[in-house]
Design a protein around this motif. Structure first.
Motif, PDB file in Angstrom:
ATOM      1  N   GLY A 158      -3.530  12.643  -2.755  1.00 27.91           N
ATOM      2  CA  GLY A 158      -3.069  12.037  -1.511  1.00 27.91           C
ATOM      3  C   GLY A 158      -3.322  10.543  -1.474  1.00 27.91           C
ATOM      4  O   GLY A 158      -2.454   9.759  -1.065  1.00 27.91           O
ATOM      5  N   VAL A 159      -4.507  10.122  -1.909  1.00 32.45           N
ATOM      6  CA  VAL A 159      -4.821   8.689  -1.950  1.00 32.45           C
ATOM      7  C   VAL A 159      -3.887   7.969  -2.920  1.00 32.45           C
ATOM      8  O   VAL A 159      -3.411   6.854  -2.645  1.00 32.45           O
ATOM      9  N   ALA A 160      -3.600   8.598  -4.066  1.00 28.73           N
ATOM     10  CA  ALA A 160      -2.721   7.978  -5.057  1.00 28.73           C
ATOM     11  C   ALA A 160      -1.297   7.838  -4.523  1.00 28.73           C
ATOM     12  O   ALA A 160      -0.637   6.805  -4.747  1.00 28.73           O
ATOM     13  N   LEU A 161      -0.797   8.846  -3.806  1.00 34.27           N
ATOM     14  CA  LEU A 161       0.552   8.749  -3.248  1.00 34.27           C
ATOM     15  C   LEU A 161       0.635   7.640  -2.198  1.00 34.27           C
ATOM     16  O   LEU A 161       1.625   6.888  -2.148  1.00 34.27           O
ATOM     17  N   ILE A 162      -0.376   7.536  -1.352  1.00 37.56           N
ATOM     18  CA  ILE A 162      -0.397   6.449  -0.366  1.00 37.56           C
ATOM     19  C   ILE A 162      -0.441   5.094  -1.058  1.00 37.56           C
ATOM     20  O   ILE A 162       0.247   4.147  -0.657  1.00 37.56           O
ATOM     21  N   ASN A 163      -1.238   4.978  -2.102  1.00 33.20           N
ATOM     22  CA  ASN A 163      -1.329   3.717  -2.832  1.00 33.20           C
ATOM     23  C   ASN A 163      -0.009   3.369  -3.516  1.00 33.20           C
ATOM     24  O   ASN A 163       0.385   2.196  -3.553  1.00 33.20           O
ATOM     25  N   ASP A 164       0.706   4.385  -4.040  1.00 32.19           N
ATOM     26  CA  ASP A 164       1.999   4.128  -4.674  1.00 32.19           C
ATOM     27  C   ASP A 164       3.017   3.625  -3.654  1.00 32.19           C
ATOM     28  O   ASP A 164       3.809   2.713  -3.948  1.00 32.19           O
ATOM     29  N   ARG A 165       3.015   4.209  -2.446  1.00 32.71           N
ATOM     30  CA  ARG A 165       3.937   3.724  -1.407  1.00 32.71           C
ATOM     31  C   ARG A 165       3.600   2.284  -1.006  1.00 32.71           C
ATOM     32  O   ARG A 165       4.498   1.469  -0.781  1.00 32.71           O
ATOM     33  N   ARG A 166       2.314   1.993  -0.911  1.00 28.77           N
ATOM     34  CA  ARG A 166       1.907   0.628  -0.563  1.00 28.77           C
ATOM     35  C   ARG A 166       2.363  -0.353  -1.635  1.00 28.77           C
ATOM     36  O   ARG A 166       2.876  -1.439  -1.325  1.00 28.77           O
ATOM     37  N   LYS A 167       2.193   0.014  -2.911  1.00 34.19           N
ATOM     38  CA  LYS A 167       2.630  -0.864  -3.991  1.00 34.19           C
ATOM     39  C   LYS A 167       4.139  -1.049  -3.978  1.00 34.19           C
ATOM     40  O   LYS A 167       4.640  -2.145  -4.251  1.00 34.19           O
ATOM     41  N   ALA A 168       4.864   0.047  -3.695  1.00 37.52           N
ATOM     42  CA  ALA A 168       6.330  -0.055  -3.677  1.00 37.52           C
ATOM     43  C   ALA A 168       6.798  -0.997  -2.574  1.00 37.52           C
ATOM     44  O   ALA A 168       7.727  -1.795  -2.775  1.00 37.52           O
ATOM     45  N   ARG A 169       6.168  -0.930  -1.397  1.00 35.31           N
ATOM     46  CA  ARG A 169       6.562  -1.839  -0.312  1.00 35.31           C
ATOM     47  C   ARG A 169       6.252  -3.291  -0.668  1.00 35.31           C
ATOM     48  O   ARG A 169       7.089  -4.182  -0.428  1.00 35.31           O
ATOM     49  N   ARG A 170       5.095  -3.528  -1.239  1.00 34.99           N
ATOM     50  CA  ARG A 170       4.743  -4.907  -1.586  1.00 34.99           C
ATOM     51  C   ARG A 170       5.592  -5.423  -2.742  1.00 34.99           C
ATOM     52  O   ARG A 170       5.922  -6.606  -2.796  1.00 34.99           O
ATOM     53  N   ARG A 171       5.961  -4.537  -3.677  1.00 35.66           N
ATOM     54  CA  ARG A 171       6.795  -4.963  -4.790  1.00 35.66           C
ATOM     55  C   ARG A 171       8.216  -5.275  -4.325  1.00 35.66           C
ATOM     56  O   ARG A 171       8.886  -6.154  -4.880  1.00 35.66           O
ATOM     57  N   ALA A 172       8.685  -4.546  -3.309  1.00 34.89           N
ATOM     58  CA  ALA A 172      10.017  -4.836  -2.766  1.00 34.89           C
ATOM     59  C   ALA A 172      10.034  -6.187  -2.059  1.00 34.89           C
ATOM     60  O   ALA A 172      11.033  -6.907  -2.098  1.00 34.89           O
ATOM     61  N   ALA A 173       8.914  -6.518  -1.404  1.00 33.62           N
ATOM     62  CA  ALA A 173       8.842  -7.811  -0.728  1.00 33.62           C
ATOM     63  C   ALA A 173       8.578  -8.952  -1.697  1.00 33.62           C
ATOM     64  O   ALA A 173       9.049 -10.074  -1.489  1.00 33.62           O
ATOM     65  N   ASP A 174       7.834  -8.679  -2.763  1.00 33.19           N
ATOM     66  CA  ASP A 174       7.481  -9.710  -3.738  1.00 33.19           C
ATOM     67  C   ASP A 174       7.609  -9.126  -5.132  1.00 33.19           C
ATOM     68  O   ASP A 174       6.768  -8.321  -5.543  1.00 33.19           O
ATOM     69  N   PRO A 175       8.659  -9.462  -5.904  1.00 31.73           N
ATOM     70  CA  PRO A 175       8.832  -8.886  -7.239  1.00 31.73           C
ATOM     71  C   PRO A 175       7.688  -9.205  -8.195  1.00 31.73           C
ATOM     72  O   PRO A 175       7.487  -8.487  -9.176  1.00 31.73           O
ATOM     73  N   ASP A 176       6.940 -10.272  -7.921  1.00 29.99           N
ATOM     74  CA  ASP A 176       5.842 -10.656  -8.804  1.00 29.99           C
ATOM     75  C   ASP A 176       4.519 -10.001  -8.419  1.00 29.99           C
ATOM     76  O   ASP A 176       3.477 -10.331  -8.997  1.00 29.99           O
ATOM     77  N   PHE A 177       4.525  -9.072  -7.461  1.00 28.51           N
ATOM     78  CA  PHE A 177       3.281  -8.431  -7.028  1.00 28.51           C
ATOM     79  C   PHE A 177       2.725  -7.559  -8.154  1.00 28.51           C
ATOM     80  O   PHE A 177       3.447  -6.797  -8.801  1.00 28.51           O
ATOM     81  N   GLY A 178       1.423  -7.678  -8.398  1.00 28.50           N
ATOM     82  CA  GLY A 178       0.750  -6.836  -9.381  1.00 28.50           C
ATOM     83  C   GLY A 178       0.787  -7.360 -10.798  1.00 28.50           C
ATOM     84  O   GLY A 178       0.248  -6.711 -11.700  1.00 28.50           O
ATOM     85  N   LEU A 179       1.406  -8.520 -11.029  1.00 28.76           N
ATOM     86  CA  LEU A 179       1.447  -9.062 -12.377  1.00 28.76           C
ATOM     87  C   LEU A 179       0.088  -9.638 -12.747  1.00 28.76           C
ATOM     88  O   LEU A 179      -0.581 -10.270 -11.929  1.00 28.76           O
ATOM     89  N   SER A 180      -0.316  -9.433 -13.996  1.00 30.26           N
ATOM     90  CA  SER A 180      -1.567 -10.011 -14.465  1.00 30.26           C
ATOM     91  C   SER A 180      -1.355 -11.457 -14.872  1.00 30.26           C
ATOM     92  O   SER A 180      -0.232 -11.968 -14.867  1.00 30.26           O
ATOM     93  N   ASP A 181      -2.447 -12.108 -15.258  1.00 28.21           N
ATOM     94  CA  ASP A 181      -2.375 -13.531 -15.576  1.00 28.21           C
ATOM     95  C   ASP A 181      -1.543 -13.818 -16.822  1.00 28.21           C
ATOM     96  O   ASP A 181      -1.018 -14.917 -16.980  1.00 28.21           O
ATOM     97  N   ASP A 182      -1.437 -12.846 -17.742  1.00 29.02           N
ATOM     98  CA  ASP A 182      -0.719 -13.083 -18.991  1.00 29.02           C
ATOM     99  C   ASP A 182       0.701 -12.520 -18.964  1.00 29.02           C
ATOM    100  O   ASP A 182       1.344 -12.418 -20.010  1.00 29.02           O
ATOM    101  N   GLU A 183       1.208 -12.129 -17.795  1.00 28.49           N
ATOM    102  CA  GLU A 183       2.568 -11.632 -17.673  1.00 28.49           C
ATOM    103  C   GLU A 183       3.433 -12.655 -16.950  1.00 28.49           C
ATOM    104  O   GLU A 183       2.995 -13.282 -15.982  1.00 28.49           O
ATOM    105  N   ALA A 184       4.660 -12.797 -17.449  1.00 23.97           N
ATOM    106  CA  ALA A 184       5.576 -13.782 -16.873  1.00 23.97           C
ATOM    107  C   ALA A 184       6.220 -13.224 -15.612  1.00 23.97           C
ATOM    108  O   ALA A 184       6.528 -12.036 -15.525  1.00 23.97           O
TER     109      ALA A 184
END
Length: 320
Positions: free
Chosen positions: A257-283
């Motif tokens: 349940g926690v993982a599904l909630i976290n996936d939805r949160r990531k999907a919303r933030r990724r839709a608003a910002d395509p660069d969300f979650g990128l590490s320092d060495d990713e373009a």
């Protein structure tokens, strides 16, 4: 001087040769063992109180009360449904003290060795993944202690069921060192089993596993947890098996349940910002959408005021 030079040569991304990894593992293990040994040494001073605390629930469940062992051997009327703890051998009291103290040290030092485990794994993670270290230790400690306490609470029930199979006329004498071995194994097994949801949540937070995939494994996970409970439970009784499997299954679905909630949160933030979650060495992503370009405007023509009629543009004639 050498220590400062070694710190300067340390890779900021955590990359190191195999020898450095082994040296790091050795240092983390030494710190963990040292913490357990310190708590074990302190627990030796309170050995009697701790041993009484460990034995009391079982004595309350299957103890013979005020009946002496000689009375039981003479009558045999109550010996089949109650038990006495016994100590055999000259060295047994000393080994029992060590077992009680070590079990206490292992449980009480949980925050230290869990942190050392995380510190060993953290250099290989991205910077945005290292922030989960406090979450790992903060949630891992109560989970391990909760599993240990759960094992401590169900052991009297298991003892009562198992003692009930004693034939009429037989007396139950429980070696105290065997009981402590059983209790220590149950504490470790239940404590580590209760860490499973934490491991799944960390794998989800770091992007290794999705909640949907974890949910798709529910049949295999229930079967695997049940089989693990049957094999890993030291008492080998069905009560211990289901007592271990039931809470771990509940914690597993809680982690899903926690993982599904976290996936939805990531999907919303990724839709608003395509660069969300990128590490320092990713373009970051580039916007390659073509845009309309306006037609070039004609340069104004300027005519000199002389009689030659030469046309000039921006101060230059046709020749220059």
């Amino acid at each position: 001087m050498l220590k400062s030079a070694r710190k300067k040569e340390k890779d900021p991304e955590g990359r190191m040769p195999l020898a450095e990894h082994l040296r790091e593992l050795r240092n983390r293990l030494l710190k963990s063992v040292l913490a357990i040994c310190v708590v074990t040494a302190v627990a030796m001073f309170f050995y009697m109180d701790i041993a009484k605390f460990l034995m009391q629930p079982v004595l309350d469940a299957v103890g013979c009360g005020g009946v002496s062992l000689s009375d039981l051997s003479g009558s045999g009327s109550k010996g089949h449904d109650c038990a006495y703890f016994t100590v055999n051998g000259l060295l047994s009291p000393f080994t029992i003290m060590l077992k009680v103290s070590f079990t206490t040290g292992l449980v009480v030092a949980t925050p230290v060795w869990l942190y050392q485990l995380w510190a060993f794994l953290a250099p290989g993670l991205h910077r945005n993944e290292k922030k989960y270290g406090l979450f790992f230790v903060g949630l891992g400690v109560p989970l391990f202690v909760g599993g240990a306490y759960f094992a401590y609470m169900i052991l009297p029930t298991s003892a009562k069921v198992l003692i009930g199979f004693t034939p009429e006329g037989a007396n139950n004498l429980l070696p105290l060192d065997d009981f402590l071995d059983l209790l220590a194994r149950m504490v470790v097994v239940f404590g580590l089993a209760f860490e499973l949801p934490l491991l799944l949540i960390l794998l989800n937070f770091t992007g290794v596993l999705s909640g949907r995939r974890m949910l798709g494994w529910w049949r295999a996970m229930i079967m695997g947890i049940t089989v693990f409970g049957a094999i890993a439970t030291p008492s080998t009784d069905p009560i211990g098996m289901f007592a271990l499997a039931g809470p771990v299954v509940v914690l597993y679905f809680g982690a899903v349940g926690v993982a599904l909630i976290n996936d939805r949160r990531k999907a919303r933030r990724r839709a608003a910002d395509p660069d969300f979650g990128l590490s320092d060495d990713e373009a970051s992503q580039l916007d390659l959408t073509p845009e309309a370009v306006a037609a070039p405007s004609a340069a104004p023509e300027l005519t000199d005021g002389d009689d030659s009629g030469t046309t000039r543009r921006n101060g230059y004639d046709d020749v220059t």
